[in-house]
Design a protein around this motif. Sequence first.
Motif, short mmCIF file in Angstrom:
data_model
loop_
_atom_site.label_atom_id
_atom_site.label_comp_id
_atom_site.label_asym_id
_atom_site.label_seq_id
_atom_site.Cartn_x
_atom_site.Cartn_y
_atom_site.Cartn_z
N ARG A 146 0.77 22.48 19.95
CA ARG A 146 0.55 22.54 21.39
C ARG A 146 1.32 21.41 22.05
N GLN A 147 2.02 21.71 23.11
CA GLN A 147 2.72 20.66 23.84
C GLN A 147 1.73 19.66 24.42
N ILE A 204 -6.99 31.68 30.29
CA ILE A 204 -7.10 33.06 29.81
C ILE A 204 -5.76 33.78 29.89
N GLN A 205 -4.99 33.51 30.94
CA GLN A 205 -3.70 34.17 31.12
C GLN A 205 -2.60 33.54 30.27
N GLY A 206 -2.77 32.27 29.90
CA GLY A 206 -1.79 31.59 29.07
C GLY A 206 -0.75 30.84 29.87
N PHE A 207 0.08 30.07 29.17
CA PHE A 207 1.10 29.25 29.80
C PHE A 207 2.44 29.52 29.09
N ALA A 208 3.18 30.46 29.64
CA ALA A 208 4.43 30.87 28.99
C ALA A 208 5.40 29.71 28.81
N SER A 209 5.46 28.81 29.79
CA SER A 209 6.40 27.69 29.71
C SER A 209 6.05 26.73 28.58
N GLN A 210 4.79 26.77 28.11
CA GLN A 210 4.35 25.90 27.03
C GLN A 210 4.24 26.66 25.70
#
Length: 254
Positions: A146-147, A204-210
Amino acid sequence: MGFDSLLQQEYRNKVVWITGAGQGIGQSIAEKFIQLGARVVGFDKQFPRTHNLFKAVQCDLEDLTTLQATLTELIQQGLAPYNLLNVAGVLELGELESHSLEQWQHCQHVNAGAVFVFLKACASHFKQQGLGSIVTVSSNASHTPRQSMAAYCASKSAATQLTLTAGLELAPYGIRANVIAPGSTLTPMQTGMWLDDSGADQVIQGFASQYKLGIPLQKLATPEEIANSVLFFASSLSSHTTLQVLTIDGGATL
């Protein structure tokens, strides 16, 4: 005989050690074992004013030397555990180059060092006892990078492997050791990372950039959901299960 009756019979007056019992997942786990009649010894920096623990040990899990002495004293008092549940955890955020040595050590000491001290303190007792189990609550971040979580990911990986190694060494004595790896769970640690009321939806939707996927089940876990799995792995309901890692994250690390 139903599962509840079997568990009440198993845990009546049994001593169960739970770290991080003052809040979140640890508190939820403690409540379940108390309901089953266990004598729960909880370890944490602070506890709710009203709690039903058999013994609340107020301690700093980062102070490993003092912790080791405390555990030795408890065992000498006849309070060695039937189950050891390592739940306490801390989170330090920040990119690797900005992480301080203090942040790194904080995560390592609490998330991994304390697990080592508890396992070491209980090993001889478990061998003599010839029954019981160990469950460590790690994280899905122990096997998925995880970043901005370098120290946390590393410490949880260490806690996972410490537990599995202990399980391998103790298996000939009938002792089981397993790991629960939760994802995002509705606890103070999780909400402390949110910037506003949309925090849950964003997770819940997530973090595409990470490079972080969302949660297919479209919800966060509750502490009780994690506690239910800990109870299963700790108890005789999973009597032939050891050296396993169960990820509970709604499919986030599919």
